[in-house]
Design an enzyme around this catalytic site. Structure first.
Site, PDB file in Angstrom:
ATOM      1  N   GLU A 111     -26.987 -37.157 -15.023  1.00 19.03           N
ATOM      2  CA  GLU A 111     -26.985 -38.035 -13.862  1.00 19.03           C
ATOM      3  C   GLU A 111     -26.269 -39.337 -14.188  1.00 19.03           C
ATOM      4  O   GLU A 111     -26.586 -39.995 -15.180  1.00 19.03           O
ATOM      5  CB  GLU A 111     -28.448 -38.320 -13.472  1.00 19.03           C
ATOM      6  CG  GLU A 111     -28.637 -38.906 -12.117  1.00 19.03           C
ATOM      7  CD  GLU A 111     -28.315 -37.953 -10.960  1.00 19.03           C
ATOM      8  OE1 GLU A 111     -28.841 -36.834 -10.921  1.00 19.03           O
ATOM      9  OE2 GLU A 111     -27.521 -38.355 -10.086  1.00 19.03           O
ATOM     10  N   ASP A 112     -25.330 -39.678 -13.366  1.00 20.57           N
ATOM     11  CA  ASP A 112     -24.657 -40.977 -13.417  1.00 20.57           C
ATOM     12  C   ASP A 112     -24.015 -41.303 -14.766  1.00 20.57           C
ATOM     13  O   ASP A 112     -24.107 -42.430 -15.273  1.00 20.57           O
ATOM     14  CB  ASP A 112     -25.626 -42.081 -12.946  1.00 20.57           C
ATOM     15  CG  ASP A 112     -25.951 -41.920 -11.461  1.00 20.57           C
ATOM     16  OD1 ASP A 112     -25.547 -40.898 -10.869  1.00 20.57           O
ATOM     17  OD2 ASP A 112     -26.600 -42.803 -10.880  1.00 20.57           O
ATOM     18  N   ARG A 153     -22.458 -45.097 -15.227  1.00 28.94           N
ATOM     19  CA  ARG A 153     -21.977 -45.178 -13.828  1.00 28.94           C
ATOM     20  C   ARG A 153     -23.188 -44.981 -12.929  1.00 28.94           C
ATOM     21  O   ARG A 153     -23.432 -43.900 -12.405  1.00 28.94           O
ATOM     22  CB  ARG A 153     -20.914 -44.082 -13.608  1.00 28.94           C
ATOM     23  CG  ARG A 153     -20.024 -44.291 -12.427  1.00 28.94           C
ATOM     24  CD  ARG A 153     -20.619 -43.814 -11.107  1.00 28.94           C
ATOM     25  NE  ARG A 153     -20.794 -42.380 -11.033  1.00 28.94           N
ATOM     26  CZ  ARG A 153     -21.823 -41.782 -10.412  1.00 28.94           C
ATOM     27  NH1 ARG A 153     -22.773 -42.490  -9.832  1.00 28.94           N
ATOM     28  NH2 ARG A 153     -21.911 -40.481 -10.369  1.00 28.94           N
ATOM     29  N   LYS A 211     -35.115 -39.833  -9.729  1.00 34.31           N
ATOM     30  CA  LYS A 211     -34.725 -38.441  -9.447  1.00 34.31           C
ATOM     31  C   LYS A 211     -35.896 -37.504  -9.730  1.00 34.31           C
ATOM     32  O   LYS A 211     -36.139 -36.558  -8.994  1.00 34.31           O
ATOM     33  CB  LYS A 211     -33.521 -38.033 -10.315  1.00 34.31           C
ATOM     34  CG  LYS A 211     -32.233 -38.754  -9.972  1.00 34.31           C
ATOM     35  CD  LYS A 211     -31.443 -38.063  -8.873  1.00 34.31           C
ATOM     36  CE  LYS A 211     -30.207 -38.867  -8.497  1.00 34.31           C
ATOM     37  NZ  LYS A 211     -29.473 -38.326  -7.347  1.00 34.31           N
ATOM     38  N   ASP A 223     -25.629 -33.346 -11.381  1.00 34.29           N
ATOM     39  CA  ASP A 223     -26.001 -33.627  -9.998  1.00 34.29           C
ATOM     40  C   ASP A 223     -24.855 -34.283  -9.229  1.00 34.29           C
ATOM     41  O   ASP A 223     -24.638 -34.003  -8.054  1.00 34.29           O
ATOM     42  CB  ASP A 223     -27.217 -34.565 -10.031  1.00 34.29           C
ATOM     43  CG  ASP A 223     -27.859 -34.734  -8.685  1.00 34.29           C
ATOM     44  OD1 ASP A 223     -27.825 -33.785  -7.890  1.00 34.29           O
ATOM     45  OD2 ASP A 223     -28.409 -35.817  -8.436  1.00 34.29           O
ATOM     46  N   ASP A 224     -24.135 -35.168  -9.908  1.00 32.44           N
ATOM     47  CA  ASP A 224     -23.074 -35.913  -9.212  1.00 32.44           C
ATOM     48  C   ASP A 224     -21.874 -35.024  -8.901  1.00 32.44           C
ATOM     49  O   ASP A 224     -21.189 -35.236  -7.913  1.00 32.44           O
ATOM     50  CB  ASP A 224     -22.656 -37.115 -10.065  1.00 32.44           C
ATOM     51  CG  ASP A 224     -23.844 -38.004 -10.337  1.00 32.44           C
ATOM     52  OD1 ASP A 224     -24.412 -38.543  -9.379  1.00 32.44           O
ATOM     53  OD2 ASP A 224     -24.253 -38.118 -11.512  1.00 32.44           O
ATOM     54  N   TYR A 228     -35.836 -44.406  -4.063  1.00 28.95           N
ATOM     55  CA  TYR A 228     -34.531 -43.784  -4.313  1.00 28.95           C
ATOM     56  C   TYR A 228     -33.477 -44.706  -3.723  1.00 28.95           C
ATOM     57  O   TYR A 228     -33.759 -45.878  -3.449  1.00 28.95           O
ATOM     58  CB  TYR A 228     -34.591 -42.392  -3.641  1.00 28.95           C
ATOM     59  CG  TYR A 228     -33.483 -41.453  -3.991  1.00 28.95           C
ATOM     60  CD1 TYR A 228     -33.233 -41.103  -5.307  1.00 28.95           C
ATOM     61  CD2 TYR A 228     -32.686 -40.898  -2.992  1.00 28.95           C
ATOM     62  CE1 TYR A 228     -32.200 -40.219  -5.615  1.00 28.95           C
ATOM     63  CE2 TYR A 228     -31.668 -40.010  -3.291  1.00 28.95           C
ATOM     64  CZ  TYR A 228     -31.425 -39.680  -4.607  1.00 28.95           C
ATOM     65  OH  TYR A 228     -30.413 -38.810  -4.915  1.00 28.95           O
ATOM     66  N   ASN A 286     -22.994 -44.743  -2.989  1.00 28.48           N
ATOM     67  CA  ASN A 286     -24.319 -45.360  -3.021  1.00 28.48           C
ATOM     68  C   ASN A 286     -24.319 -46.586  -3.925  1.00 28.48           C
ATOM     69  O   ASN A 286     -23.499 -46.663  -4.832  1.00 28.48           O
ATOM     70  CB  ASN A 286     -25.342 -44.358  -3.575  1.00 28.48           C
ATOM     71  CG  ASN A 286     -25.462 -43.148  -2.681  1.00 28.48           C
ATOM     72  OD1 ASN A 286     -25.613 -43.262  -1.480  1.00 28.48           O
ATOM     73  ND2 ASN A 286     -25.374 -41.967  -3.272  1.00 28.48           N
TER      74      ASN A 286
HETATM   75  O1  LIG Z   1     -28.576 -41.142  -6.463  1.00 31.16           O
HETATM   76  C1  LIG Z   1     -28.063 -40.920  -5.352  1.00 31.16           C
HETATM   77  O2  LIG Z   1     -28.442 -41.425  -4.310  1.00 31.16           O
HETATM   78  C2  LIG Z   1     -26.931 -39.940  -5.263  1.00 31.16           C
HETATM   79  C3  LIG Z   1     -26.243 -39.861  -6.543  1.00 31.16           C
HETATM   80  O3  LIG Z   1     -26.495 -39.015  -7.365  1.00 31.16           O
HETATM   81  C4  LIG Z   1     -25.325 -40.949  -6.891  1.00 31.16           C
HETATM   82  O4  LIG Z   1     -24.918 -41.741  -6.021  1.00 31.16           O
HETATM   83  O5  LIG Z   1     -24.991 -41.042  -8.075  1.00 31.16           O
HETATM   84 MG   LIG Z   2     -26.106 -39.679  -9.333  1.00 28.55          MG
END
Ligand SMILES: O=C([O-])CC(=O)C(=O)O
Ligand SMILES: [Mg+2]
Length: 635
Positions: free
Chosen positions: A326-327, A236, A254, A349-350, A183, A491
């Site tokens: 996600e992202d 992103r 994830k 999640d974000d 991760y 991150n």
């Molecule tokens: O993935 C991770 O560590 C946390 C998160 O969702 C991100 O930064 O987009």
């Molecule tokens: Mg994320």
């Protein structure tokens, strides 16, 4: 495995799919090849096995003409060196080598004598039989020998491809050591280099060129019982920007946390990357890039593809499959969440996961700094998904606690974006999701001046840009607050707004600090400071488990608040005394079960649960439903 000529005139799996179960095909093959039902009902072929030479006997005369008999001997019976067209014929009850090569069922040296005999593996393994515990020890020794985190990442991915249960056993038992590998931060580097290190596909790739065929693609995935999908479009990735199709590392990572931390069965998890191109020129010019070599599709093409995707997912997996976004880049993330929340079980999640984890950290931090949420002033650097998502959840909780309208509660929270403090005079030029945060104030152009103007008690970094909490910013925060709360959420580590060491040094040891990616302990003035990891990994696995065990059909903000409080409740006095506002990851499965129970309870309370009756003890129920990575015994 290939069978020569493969016995079917129509030499493709489609040829097989035209047969029905009643048209049985009797096959005698190599003894270890136990042929049984193929996955799909329409491709089911009744097959029996005899020990003996390689003979394919077709029982149904109508099928006979489609088949040829293959003999054994020196011949290239598996068509390994044939240049002719062959059918890739696969068997579905694994034994022998195919069992050893099946990551879901492989146990390597841990296969017992009895299993080796029953499944035609004698001789395929060295004589020793070892326990899973010893395999864990040995594999950890192996992984620890690599100095470079990316090498450890590759070793872990190879393990996942080779022996899934051992992979999860390692992860569950060494979560604090391995989380930074599978991760953040290492997964970020893996995504940047994904094309060069790509070995085997670990999820589904759906590109803009597949428009009109998404349902068909979903059906190509071998598992049918999907409970969680994590999907990205790669625009992103963490704070690293547009990584296009190489963002696949994120859904894969994830979902391995969904299993290891939240106990969702691996077969129920589906990683998906939507490839609509990339605007990253470096990748477009990279010979090893794995995605479409084109700029991102326009808004309309994108919306159409996503619409087809969302419909196909619901059609294939039903109402209760979790779709975790996600992202995605801001502009799409907010729109997709707003568009599909009323009709699908979607979770960003974000926006939502990060909000819940930060609120949990703040609830704990209050025990150190005193006062209630409403007594504090919050300043964010970054007004994207995380920034506005967290801001909104804080305001919602303040509004619930103090019974003031949400608009009023929002005034406790200030956001700074790349153009400075978000204020009323900027309203017309602001994107929709920033508008609620445009408060009455003089324009302020940079973070330091914003800190001076707002005098926040809590400073949150969610901009994706590293080293933006400068010495002056941290010192200024410390000059107003005995214990400034500083959260550097971006991150991976390279994008963190400041390091733990900087936060403790510049605040002279006063800061209550947590970060999105992990930092080790810091020594300052002879004292050791431990910082927590404010990362949505604390929330989404348990949150998802809660949705699944209650059979929830929609996500509700009150479930996020419930998850936050459940996480905060896991922080003990002992943690707080060390300056930790999150519990250690070592207990995460227990924590996830507690979060799941509270989320499920909220789903029942809100009438959003479909699994009835409600179990009496939801924590025990959640724990009982969690996947265990211990080996199963084979008959
Ligand atoms: O993935 C991770 O560590 C946390 C998160 O969702 C991100 O930064 O987009
Ligand atoms: Mg994320």
């Amino acid at each position: 495995m290939f069978i020569k000529g493969t016995t079917f005139k129509n030499k493709s799996l489609m040829g097989v799919s035209t047969m029905t179960q009643s048209q049985s095909l009797k096959v005698s093959i190599h003894p270890h090849t136990v042929v049984a039902m193929m996955h799909r009902p329409e491709t089911s072929v009744g097959v029996s096995v005899d020990n003996g030479p390689m003979v394919v006997e077709v029982v149904d005369p109508k099928l006979k003409e489609h088949c040829t008999v293959v003999d054994s001997g020196f011949d290239d019976v598996y068509a390994e060196d044939a240049e002719e067209i062959v059918t890739p014929f696969s068997v579905s009850i694994a034994s022998g080598c195919s069992l050893l090569r099946n990551p879901r069922h492989n146990k390597g040296l841990a296969f017992t004598e009895k299993e080796r005999d029953a499944h035609y593996m004698r001789g395929l393994l060295p004589p020793v039989v070892i326990k899973q515990e010893l395999q864990v020890k040995k594999t950890m020794n192996d992984i620890r020998q690599y100095d470079v985190p990316l090498h450890k990442y590759k070793a872990m991915m190879e393990l996942q491809e080779r022996n899934e249960r051992l992979f999860y056993k390692l992860l569950v038992e060494n979560v604090e050591e391995l989380l930074p590998i599978v991760y953040t931060p290492t997964v970020g580097e893996a995504c940047q280099k994904y094309g060069s290190i790509f070995k085997r596909s670990q999820g589904l790739f759906i590109s803009i060129e597949d428009k009109g065929r998404i349902l068909e693609i979903l059906n190509n995935w071998p598992e049918k019982n999907i409970q969680v999908i994590v999907v990205t479009d790669g625009e992103r990735i963490l704070g690293l920007g547009d990584l296009g199709c190489q963002g696949m590392g994120i859904p894969v990572g994830k979902l391995s946390l969904y299993t290891a931390l939240g106990g969702i069965r691996p077969s129920a998890c589906l990683p998906i990357t939507i490839d609509v191109g990339t605007n990253n020129d470096k990748l477009l010019n990279d010979e090893f890039y794995i995605g479409l070599r084109q700029k991102r599709a326009n808004t309309q093409e994108y919306a159409e593809l996503m619409n087809e995707f969302m419909s196909a997912v619901k059609q294939n997996y039903g109402e209760k499959v979790i779709i975790q976004f996600e992202d995605f880049a801001n502009h799409n993330a907010f729109d997709l969440l707003a568009k599909y929340s009323p009709t699908h079980l979607v979770f960003n999640d974000d926006i939502q996961g990060t909000a819940a984890v930060v609120l949990a950290g703040l609830i704990s931090a209050l025990k150190l700094v005193g006062g209630s949420l409403a007594d504090h002033r919050f300043l964010f650097l970054g007004a994207g998904e995380a920034g506005t998502g967290i801001a909104e959840l804080i305001a919602l909780e303040i509004s619930k606690q103090t019974h003031v309208p949400l608009e009023e509660a929002r005034k406790k929270v200030w956001l700074v974006d790349s153009k400075g403090l978000i204020v009323k005079s900027r309203l017309n030029s602001l994107q929709q999701f920033k508008k609620p945060w445009a408060h009455e104030h003089q324009p302020v152009t940079d973070l330091l001046d914003a800190v001076k103007a707002i005098r926040p008690t809590v400073l949150v970094g969610s901009s994706g840009v590293g080293q933006t909490f400068t010495k002056e910013v941290v010192e200024t925060m410390s000059s107003y607050n005995k214990k400034p709360v500083i959260l550097a959420l971006s991150n991976p580590t390279s994008q963190s707004e400041c390091t733990a060491e900087q936060a403790y040094t510049w605040s002279q040891g006063c800061a209550i600090f947590a970060s999105g990616s992990p930092f080790g302990p810091v020594e300052y003035n002879g004292k050791i400071y431990m910082s927590g990891q404010s990362n949505n990994a604390y929330i989404f696995p348990g949150f998802g488990l809660g949705l699944i065990i209650s059979g929830a059909t929609r996500v509700h903000d009150d479930m996020l608040l419930a998850a936050s409080k459940a996480l905060a409740a896991q922080v003990t006095q002992e943690h707080l005394e060390k300056g930790l506002i999150y519990p250690p990851f070592a207990n995460i499965r227990k924590i996830s079960a507690c979060i799941a129970a509270k989320v499920a309870a909220k789903a029942y309370e809100l009438d959003l649960a479909s699994r009835l009756p409600q179990p009496e003890n939801l924590v025990a129920y959640a724990e009982s439903r969690m996947y265990s990575p211990n080996y199963q015994i084979y008959r």
